[in-house]
Design an enzyme around this catalytic site. Structure first.
Site, PDB file in Angstrom:
ATOM      1  CG  ASP A 197      -0.438   0.023   2.507  1.00  0.00           C
ATOM      2  OD1 ASP A 197       0.754   0.346   2.639  1.00  0.00           O
ATOM      3  OD2 ASP A 197      -1.156  -0.263   3.469  1.00  0.00           O
ATOM      4  CG  ASN A 205      -6.781  10.968  -0.758  1.00  0.00           C
ATOM      5  OD1 ASN A 205      -6.575  11.424  -1.871  1.00  0.00           O
ATOM      6  ND2 ASN A 205      -7.562   9.925  -0.569  1.00  0.00           N
ATOM      7  CG  HIS A 210     -10.722  12.958  -1.738  1.00  0.00           C
ATOM      8  ND1 HIS A 210     -10.337  11.814  -1.064  1.00  0.00           N
ATOM      9  CD2 HIS A 210     -11.251  13.784  -0.808  1.00  0.00           C
ATOM     10  CE1 HIS A 210     -10.632  11.940   0.224  1.00  0.00           C
ATOM     11  NE2 HIS A 210     -11.193  13.142   0.405  1.00  0.00           N
ATOM     12  CG  ASP A 214      -9.699   9.440  -6.957  1.00  0.00           C
ATOM     13  OD1 ASP A 214      -9.457   8.809  -5.901  1.00  0.00           O
ATOM     14  OD2 ASP A 214     -10.816   9.940  -7.223  1.00  0.00           O
ATOM     15  CD  GLU A 241      -4.487   3.485   1.704  1.00  0.00           C
ATOM     16  OE1 GLU A 241      -4.091   3.634   2.882  1.00  0.00           O
ATOM     17  OE2 GLU A 241      -5.688   3.569   1.379  1.00  0.00           O
TER      18      GLU A 241
END
Length: 343
Positions: A197, A205, A210, A214, A241
């Site tokens: 991760d 974030n 966001h 993304d 993630e």
């Protein structure tokens, strides 16, 4: 009210004007649209401007006779499916056989019997209409089947692909892992699993937004895919993630090479992360587990081992990997130097 059906078009080819006149009038009285030609060449020229539904074709004509004309009609893709009924005063069996062998659907002997002509014309027009309707139904069915196949492929993709990152989703991961586990258990081959991760992704974030987050995940997924080369290997978004990499028939050393490749590809992205305490750019932590599946083991056990290795990699300072190797005896847990320097 529904529209009246369009009258059928019939082409009569005969070099005798009296025959043309009588036969044309007979057919027009029945509501047909009639075209006429006095030779095979004239008929072929007329067909260049429009196609009839049926052709009444005399055999004995000067120049190009009916048999030669029919052969040309059947050799042309535009006209090969138009039903041809031969007309002739000849009664020899050989002429009938030759005409039918060229592709004609029927044969009428002169002098004409009006009732017979009309009956044969109507029968073959009905057959042609049924054939055309069937062809349309087949084409429509093929179109519908193609659309259905396309829709099913889209549904399959939606069911198995993560919408954000375009790698496999968790559902696909679970399905593939079950199948791979059973296959490798049967073949006594190793299975390696990597869970990874993004380090401090919540901070990323929160501070970059966001949408940027993304985009970061999309780039990370693509970078992981570039590091995984074999067709049987699977990259999946495990959740949030976190990503999973399934490596069938892969020993411990091979799995670590894949992990190093992933870390290298992530470093090449050079995505800034000023709020990470590990690196000024995005990094990953990876957990690896390698087993040779056996009946007394479980798939959940492999995932748990991999998750523990991932947790240990974070404890070791992140931007690194730790590896549970259970394919050897005794099992071992090892970690790479922390953090890795891949720049």
């Amino acid at each position: 009210m529904p529209d009246s059906p369009k009258p059928s078009n019939i082409l009569i080819v005969d070099d005798v004007p009296t025959n043309l006149t009588i036969l044309a009038q007979t057919l027009r009285d029945q509501g047909f649209t009639v075209w006429v030609a006095t030779s095979g060449n004239a008929a072929l020229k007329q067909l260049a401007h429009g196609l009839p539904d049926l052709i009444l074709l005399d055999i004995q004509m000067p120049g190009m006779n009916g048999l030669e004309t029919c052969a040309k009609l059947k050799a042309d893709l535009r006209t090969q499916d138009i039903p041809v009924i031969f007309m002739s005063a000849l009664s020899e069996q050989a002429n009938k056989v030759e005409g039918l062998s060229l592709g004609a659907v029927d044969y009428i002997t002169k002098p004409f019997q009006e009732a017979e002509v009309l009956a044969r014309v109507k029968v073959h027009l009905s057959i042609r209409e049924l054939t055309q309707n069937l062809q349309r139904e087949i084409e429509e069915r093929k179109r519908v089947e193609a659309e259905l196949a396309k829709a099913n492929a889209s549904l399959h993709r939606l069911a198995h692909i993560d919408g954000l990152t375009q790698v496999a989703n968790r559902y696909r991961f679970d399905q593939d892992m079950e199948q791979v586990w059973r296959r490798l258990q049967r073949d006594h081959e190793p299975l390696s699993l990597i869970l990874c991760d993004v380090d401090y992704f919540k901070l990323f974030n929160d501070h970059y937004g966001h949408q940027v987050g993304d985009d970061c995940l999309r780039q990370v997924a693509l970078a992981i895919q570039k590091a995984v080369h074999r067709p049987d290997d699977l990259v999946a978004r495990y959740g949030g993630e976190e990503f999973a990499i399934v490596l069938p028939s892969t020993h411990a050393q091979g799995a670590e090479q894949v992990a190093l490749g992933i870390l290298s590809k992530i470093a090449e992205l050079n995505i800034p992360h000023e709020f990470s305490t590990v690196s000024p750019q995005i990094t990953l932590s990876l957990g690896i587990a390698t087993v040779i599946p056996k009946s007394e083991q479980s798939l959940d056990g492999l995932i748990e081992l991999t998750d523990k290795a991932l947790y240990r990699a974070k404890e070791e300072g992140r931007n690194t990997y730790c590896h549970h190797d259970c394919s050897q005896s005794p099992p071992s847990l090892s970690c790479s130097p922390s953090p890795l320097s891949l720049h």
